[in-house]
Design a protein around this motif. Structure first.
Motif, PDB file in Angstrom:
ATOM      1  N   HIS A   9       2.981 -43.799  -9.853  1.00 50.37           N
ATOM      2  CA  HIS A   9       3.711 -44.153  -8.633  1.00 50.37           C
ATOM      3  C   HIS A   9       2.709 -44.492  -7.535  1.00 50.37           C
ATOM      4  CE1 HIS A   9       7.651 -42.623 -10.069  1.00 50.37           C
ATOM      5  NE2 HIS A   9       6.913 -41.765 -10.752  1.00 50.37           N
ATOM      6  N   HIS A  64       3.085 -41.967 -16.472  1.00 49.65           N
ATOM      7  CA  HIS A  64       3.354 -43.185 -15.703  1.00 49.65           C
ATOM      8  C   HIS A  64       2.871 -42.963 -14.273  1.00 49.65           C
ATOM      9  CE1 HIS A  64       6.999 -40.699 -15.188  1.00 49.65           C
ATOM     10  NE2 HIS A  64       6.885 -41.110 -13.933  1.00 49.65           N
ATOM     11  N   HIS A 102       2.253 -39.043 -13.154  1.00 52.54           N
ATOM     12  CA  HIS A 102       3.214 -38.095 -13.731  1.00 52.54           C
ATOM     13  C   HIS A 102       2.971 -37.930 -15.226  1.00 52.54           C
ATOM     14  CE1 HIS A 102       6.368 -38.553 -10.291  1.00 52.54           C
ATOM     15  NE2 HIS A 102       5.339 -37.789  -9.972  1.00 52.54           N
ATOM     16  N   THR A 116      12.735 -38.259 -10.834  1.00 46.91           N
ATOM     17  CA  THR A 116      12.744 -39.007  -9.576  1.00 46.91           C
ATOM     18  C   THR A 116      13.264 -40.426  -9.755  1.00 46.91           C
ATOM     19  OG1 THR A 116      10.464 -39.816  -9.771  1.00 46.91           O
ATOM     20  CG2 THR A 116      10.780 -37.658  -8.734  1.00 46.91           C
ATOM     21  N   GLU A 165       4.872 -39.773  -4.490  1.00 41.08           N
ATOM     22  CA  GLU A 165       6.239 -39.329  -4.217  1.00 41.08           C
ATOM     23  C   GLU A 165       6.237 -37.983  -3.484  1.00 41.08           C
ATOM     24  OE1 GLU A 165       8.251 -39.821  -8.195  1.00 41.08           O
ATOM     25  OE2 GLU A 165       9.177 -41.432  -7.016  1.00 41.08           O
TER      26      GLU A 165
HETATM   27 ZN   LIG Z   1       7.481 -40.401 -12.174  1.00 36.79          ZN
END
Ligand SMILES: [Zn+2]
Length: 209
Positions: free
Chosen positions: A78, A76, A95, A158, A82
């Motif tokens: 972000h 997935h 990720h 997260t 992050e």
């Molecule tokens: Zn993630």
């Protein structure tokens, strides 16, 4: 739906070994060689899911990570990243989530810069359907470089439930970039979905070249 605008209110029933973190290279322990992650069986994606706060794709693959076998489970995205390295936050972070037979989780995080458009990412964009799960056929193991450089530490998921005991490999030289129109597409469809960096709380971070 995960509310990133009020993330300080997320329930953390765990502790202070949380992710993501802001990594100061000068405070890491230098190790010899690249990050020890080797793909043994190609990472193939077959389902694309609108998770409301991101896109998640599930699939199969096998890797050896620190000489232990892991199954690739899902990927997935972000935006922005992050993990932050020496004050630098890339616009995008991928990720790759792995699990082994006894349930241990390893996330390989790819810190993605703007550059040439990525073909698998474009397929993911073109295949996206609001609120739906769609079938797809993609291979993404080429995103991992031959000699992954970056960091290794112990943290958490997260997103809630923020489970700890998650091992992180943060790759700073992934073999994938996206272009600005791909990034713009993601930002138009999803609000910022990065958790803020969490306290290191005495943890050791290892660096690999
Ligand atoms: Zn993630």
């Amino acid at each position: 739906m995960i509310d990133y605008a009020h993330q300080e209110q997320w329930t953390n029933g765990f502790g202070n070994q949380q992710s993501p973190i802001h990594i100061q290279t000068s405070s890491t322990a230098a190790k010899t060689g690249p990050l020890p992650v080797t793909i043994q069986s190609a990472y193939r994606l077959n389902q694309e899911i609108d998770d409301q706060t991101t896109i998640r794709l599930t699939g199969q693959g096998q890797a050896d990570i620190f000489s232990r076998p892991f199954s690739f489970q899902q990927v997935h995205f972000h935006a922005p990243a992050e993990h932050v390295i020496d004050g630098h936050q890339t616009p995008f972070e991928i990720h790759l989530v792995h699990q082994n037979e006894i349930g241990q989780l390893v996330v390989v995080a790819l810190l993605v810069e703007i550059g040439t458009a990525d073909q698998p990412c474009q397929r993911i964009i073109d295949n996206y359907a609001v609120g739906k799960t769609t079938a797809t056929q993609l291979q993404i193991d080429q995103w991992l470089p031959q000699q992954p450089a970056g960091f290794h530490y112990l943290g958490s998921l997260t997103t809630p439930p923020l489970v700890e005991g998650v091992e992180w490999l943060v790759v700073t030289n992934p073999a994938v970039t996206i272009d600005s129109s791909q990034l713009d597409w993601f930002k138009q469809h999803f609000a910022p979905n990065n958790r803020q960096p969490q306290s290191l709380a005495g943890r050791k971070v290892e660096s690999y070249q």
